[in-house]
Design an enzyme around this catalytic site. Structure first.
Site, PDB file in Angstrom:
ATOM      1  CG  ASP A 427      -1.699   1.238   1.402  1.00  0.00           C
ATOM      2  OD1 ASP A 427      -2.327   1.661   0.414  1.00  0.00           O
ATOM      3  OD2 ASP A 427      -1.698   1.809   2.510  1.00  0.00           O
ATOM      4  CG  ASP A 600      -4.010   1.190   6.964  1.00  0.00           C
ATOM      5  OD1 ASP A 600      -4.633   0.118   6.810  1.00  0.00           O
ATOM      6  OD2 ASP A 600      -4.479   2.297   6.661  1.00  0.00           O
ATOM      7  CG  ASP A 604      -4.500  -1.155   2.887  1.00  0.00           C
ATOM      8  OD1 ASP A 604      -5.012  -0.783   1.828  1.00  0.00           O
ATOM      9  OD2 ASP A 604      -3.654  -0.497   3.511  1.00  0.00           O
TER      10      ASP A 604
END
Length: 706
Positions: A427, A600, A604
Site C-alpha cells: 500500500d 495499515d 487494507d
C-alpha cells in the site's frame, strides 16, 4: 460460535505423548480444532461451548494418562506465562541436580561392576544404588510409563522404563539367585550400571533440553520482565506506591526519571523522552507531551510526568504482544503434522522390533543376557524424542527471534507459508510513505517564517508544529502572537508585532501552506507525505531475495508513480478502492503467484485477508494486531524481508532436524539390533540426538536481516 482455551498439560516427554493428547482432544465432542505443543506443555483447543465445556476437555486429557489443568481462575495470559516460566526454571534446576547425582553414581557403578561377577556384596551394593536412582531420579519416567500403560498407550517413558526395568530385573534375579544361573551355565553378570547410566543419560538430556527450551522463550521473558510490579498513583490527592494489580482505568499514575511505565495511558501533564525500543524497536527515545500516548513497560528517561491509565491487563499493548507470541509459538506447522503421524506409530513398532530382536538372539543361541542387552538397546535407541522436538523448537525460536526484531509472526502455519511468497504488494499511504505530511520545500524568507511560526505555535495541528520546527532549525527567535484564531481546513491567523499574519492550508490534495502578511502573499511551504526511511532499501532487499515488489493504492496515478519511483518499485496499480485491492490480489493469485500484502491493517483489511500472507503496519500504541498474519511493530519495511528470510531459515532448520532425527533412527535401530550398540551407548546417543535438535534450532536466535 466457538471459543478458544489453553490447557496446561503435564507429563509429555516425546512426540508420541503429544500425539496421544492431540488425538484425544480431536476426538472429543464439540472440538473444532486442537493443537498440542510439546515445547510449551500447552494444548490450545477451539471448541463449541454448546457441545462441551473446559472441564470435559481437561478430563479427556487426563484419561490419556497425562496431567491437565486449566489456568488459575482470574489469571491473565500474561500472568500465566510468568508462572509457566517460573515452573520451567524450577524443573530445569531439579533435573540438573538429578542428572549430576545420577551420572556420579553411574560412574561409581561402572567401577564396581568390574568386580561384581566375583563378589555378592558388590552386587548388592549395586542393587541398592540402582534402586535409589530408579526411585528418585527415574521416578517420573516409571510413573509416566505406568500411567500410559493403564490407558493402553506407550511413549518414550515406556521405552526407557521397559529397557532399564528389564536390565534391573534380570540383574536382581542374578544377584538374589546366582546359583540358578550358574547351574545352567550362565555367568552371574549384572547390568546395574547400564540401568543407572541409561537413566542418567536420559535425565541429563532432559536437563539440557529444559535449559535450551527456556532460551526458546527468551523473547517472552524479556517482554514479561518489562512490566513493573509497583505503580506510583495519585489517590485522594496523596501519592501512593501500590501493586500494579490495583491500578484502575482512569487512575492518575506518576512517573519519575528512570522508571518504567506501569500501564498504557495518556499524558495529563509534564513531558519527557521515553525509550520504547523493546516494544517498537526505535533506538532513539521518543518525545512525549500532554495528550500523547505511553506504552506500559517502556522506560522514562529524563523528565517527570503524570498520565491517566487507559488500558490495563489483557488490553495493554505489552500483554497483547505476549499473548500473540505465546499463541503463535503454541501453534503447529503443516510439516509438524507429518512428524506427528510418524511418531504416532513409532513406539508400537519399536516395541515389536525389540521383541523380535530378543527372540532372534535367543534362537541364535546367544543366551538370555546377550538377548536382553540387545533388546534393551533397541528400546532405548529408538525413543522419538528428537522427532518430536525437530519442528516445534525451530518454530518457537524463529517466532521469538522475529518478535525481538519487531516482527510478530502469528503462528507456525504463517511461518511456514512465508517462505513460498514470490510477490510483495505495498500500500502507499502510511506504508511506503510515513503517513505524516511534512514541509519538503520552503519558499519563504526568515522574517516571514518567523512571523508565521509565531501564529502557528498556538495551534495543535501537526503541520503547525512543522512550521515552528522549521523556524527553530533556522535559529529564529519566535515572538508572541495575539488575537489567535484557528479555522478548521483553512489554517490559522493572529496578530504578531502589530502585523496580521495568516498561514493557511490550501487544497488537501496538495497540502501546501501559504503565508499571508497584511493581506499580501509572503511565502509558500510545500507539504508532502515523504517516503518512509529505509523503504527503498527494503525493496532492494526483497528483490535481492528474488521477490517482485508492486504498489497498490487508491491515490492518483501520477503521485503514486512518483512515490513508487523513489522507493524503487517498478509496477504500480493506482486509483483502486479497498474492495478493488482485494480483487487485484485475487487476480495475482490466479496467475499462480504467492502474494504478501503490506498495509495499515485497517483500510487494507480486505486485501490483507485475501493475500497469502498479510503484513500489518503497527504503530506501537495502536497496533493492528488482528489485521494480518504478520505485524511490523517497527516503522521499518525491512521487517518484511526479515520475516520472509526468517521463514526460509526456519524451514531449513526444521528440515535439517527432521532429516537428522529420521536418519538417527534408521541407522541406530539396526545397529542396536545387530549388537553393535550397548544400552549405555544407546541412551547417550538418544539424549545427544534430542539435544542436538534443540541446539540446532537455537541457531535461529542469531538470525539477522538477509
Amino acid at each position: 460460535m466457538t471459543e478458544t482455551i489453553s490447557i496446561n498439560v503435564g507429563g509429555m516427554t516425546c512426540a508420541a505423548c503429544q500425539a496421544h493428547v492431540q488425538r484425544a482432544l480431536e476426538h472429543s465432542p464439540g472440538v473444532a480444532k486442537a493443537a498440542v505443543n510439546l515445547m510449551t506443555g500447552e494444548a490450545t483447543v477451539v471448541f463449541d461451548p454448546k457441545l462441551t465445556e473446559p472441564a470435559a476437555l481437561v478430563e479427556a486429557i487426563s484419561e490419556t494418562g497425562y496431567e491437565a489443568q486449566l489456568p488459575a481462575g482470574g489469571q491473565s495470559d500474561f500472568e500465566a506465562q510468568a508462572e509457566r516460566d517460573r515452573a520451567q526454571v524450577a524443573e530445569a534446576r531439579e533435573l540438573q541436580i538429578k542428572a549430576i547425582v545420577s551420572l556420579a553414581l553411574g560412574g561409581i557403578a561402572m567401577g564396581l561392576s568390574m568386580n561384581a561377577m566375583h563378589s555378592a556384596a558388590i552386587r548388592y551394593v549395586l542393587l541398592a544404588m540402582a534402586l535409589f536412582v530408579m526411585a528418585w531420579a527415574g521416578r517420573g519416567i516409571f510413573a509416566g510409563a505406568w500411567t500410559a500403560a493403564r490407558h493402553g498407550s506407550a511413549d518414550m517413558n515406556a521405552l526407557v522404563a521397559l529397557g532399564t526395568g528389564a536390565a534391573f530385573l534380570y540383574s536382581a534375579a542374578v544377584t538374589i539367585a546366582p546359583a540358578y544361573f550358574e547351574s545352567r551355565g550362565i555367568a552371574p553378570g549384572v547390568y546395574y550400571e547400564a540401568a543407572i547410566l541409561i537413566l542418567a543419560f536420559v535425565i541429563t538430556g532432559k536437563a539440557i533440553e529444559a535449559r535450551a527450551k527456556r532460551q526458546t522463550a527468551s523473547a517472552l521473558r524479556k517482554l514479561i520482565g518489562l512490566q513493573p510490579a509497583i505503580a506510583r498513583m495519585l489517590r485522594d490527592g496523596v501519592e501512593r506506591d501500590l501493586p500494579i494489580a490495583e491500578v484502575r482505568r482512569g487512575d492518575v499514575v506518576i512517573v519519575r526519571p528512570g522508571e518504567k511505565i506501569p500501564t498504557d495511558g495518556e499524558i495529563v501533564d509534564g513531558s519527557s523522552y521515553l525509550d520504547e525500543s523493546m516494544i517498537t524497536g526505535e533506538p532513539a527515545p521518543v518525545e512525549k507531551n500532554p495528550r500523547d500516548k505511553v506504552i506500559g513497560g517502556t522506560v522514562n528517561t529524563t523528565g517527570s510526568f503524570r498520565y491517566r491509565a487507559t488500558a490495563l491487563g489483557e488490553a495493554s499493548v505489552l500483554a497483547r504482544i505476549v499473548r500473540l507470541i505465546r499463541q503463535a509459538q503454541g501453534s503447529r506447522t503443516p510439516i509438524e503434522k507429518l512428524a506427528d503421524r510418524i511418531s504416532g506409530v513409532f513406539v508400537p513398532v519399536v516395541l515389536g522390533i525389540a521383541l523380535v530382536t530378543f527372540g532372534a538372539w535367543m534362537i541364535a543361541g546367544a543366551g538370555a543376557g546377550k538377548a536382553l542387552v540387545t533388546g534393551v538397546a533397541v528400546l532405548i535407541i529408538a525413543c522419538p524424542c528428537a522427532m518430536g522436538l525437530a519442528v516445534p523448537t525451530a518454530a518457537m525460536v524463529a517466532i521469538g527471534r522475529g518478535a525481538q526484531m519487531g516482527v510478530l509472526i502469528k503462528g507456525g502455519e504463517t511461518l511456514e507459508k512465508l517462505r513460498h511468497v514470490d510477490t510483495v504488494v505495498f500500500d502507499k499511504t502510511g506504508t511506503v510513505t510515513e503517513g505524516r505530511p511534512r514541509i519538503t520545500n520552503a519558499d519563504i524568507d526568515d522574517e516571514t517564517l518567523r512571523l508565521a511560526a509565531a501564529a502557528e505555535r498556538r495551534s495543535e495541528h501537526p503541520l503547525a508544529h512543522a512550521v515552528v520546527a522549521l523556524a527553530e532549525s533556522r535559529g529564529l527567535t519566535i515572538p508572541e502572537a495575539y488575537d489567535f484564531q484557528a479555522t478548521p481546513g483553512r489554517g490559522v491567523e493572529a496578530r504578531v508585532e502589530g502585523r496580521h499574519v495568516r498561514a493557511g492550508n490550501v487544497d488537501a490534495a496538495d497540502a501546501d501552506i501559504t503565508v499571508v502578511i497584511d493581506g499580501k502573499t509572503a511565502g509558500h511551504l510545500r507539504v508532502e507525505d515523504p517516503i518512509r526511511p529505509g523503504a527503498a532499501e527494503a525493496v532492494r532487499e526483497l528483490e535481492a531475495m528474488g521477490l517482485e515488489a508492486m504498489m497498490l493504492t487508491g491515490d492518483r496515478s501520477a503521485n503514486a508513480s512518483r512515490i513508487a519511483k523513489q522507493a524503487g518499485i517498478g509496477e504500480v496499480i493506482a486509483g483502486v478502492l479497498p474492495d478493488g485491492k482485494a480483487a487485484e490480489i485475487r487476480r495475482l493469485q490466479s496467475d499462480g503467484r504467492v502474494v504478501a500484502m503490506i498495509g495499515d491493517g485497517i483500510n487494507d483489511a480486505p486485501a490483507l485477508a485475501q493475500a497469502d500472507a498479510g503484513f500489518a503496519m503497527g504503530s506501537g500504541t495502536d497496533i493492528a494486531i488482528e489485521a494480518g498474519d504478520v505485524t511490523l511493530l517497527r516503522a521499518d519495511l525491512g521487517g518484511i524481508a526479515s520475516a520472509i528470510g526468517l521463514s526460509r531459515a526456519a524451514w531449513n532448520i526444521m528440515r535439517q532436524n527432521l532429516v537428522w532425527a529420521l536418519a538417527y533412527n534408521v541407522i541406530a535401530i539396526p545397529a542396536a539390533a545387530l549388537g553393535f550398540l550397548s544400552p549405555v551407548i544407546a541412551s547417550a546417543a538418544m539424549a545427544a540426538s534430542s539435544v542436538s535438535v534443540v541446539l540446532n534450532s537455537l541457531r535461529l536466535k542469531r538470525f539477522g536481516r538477509p
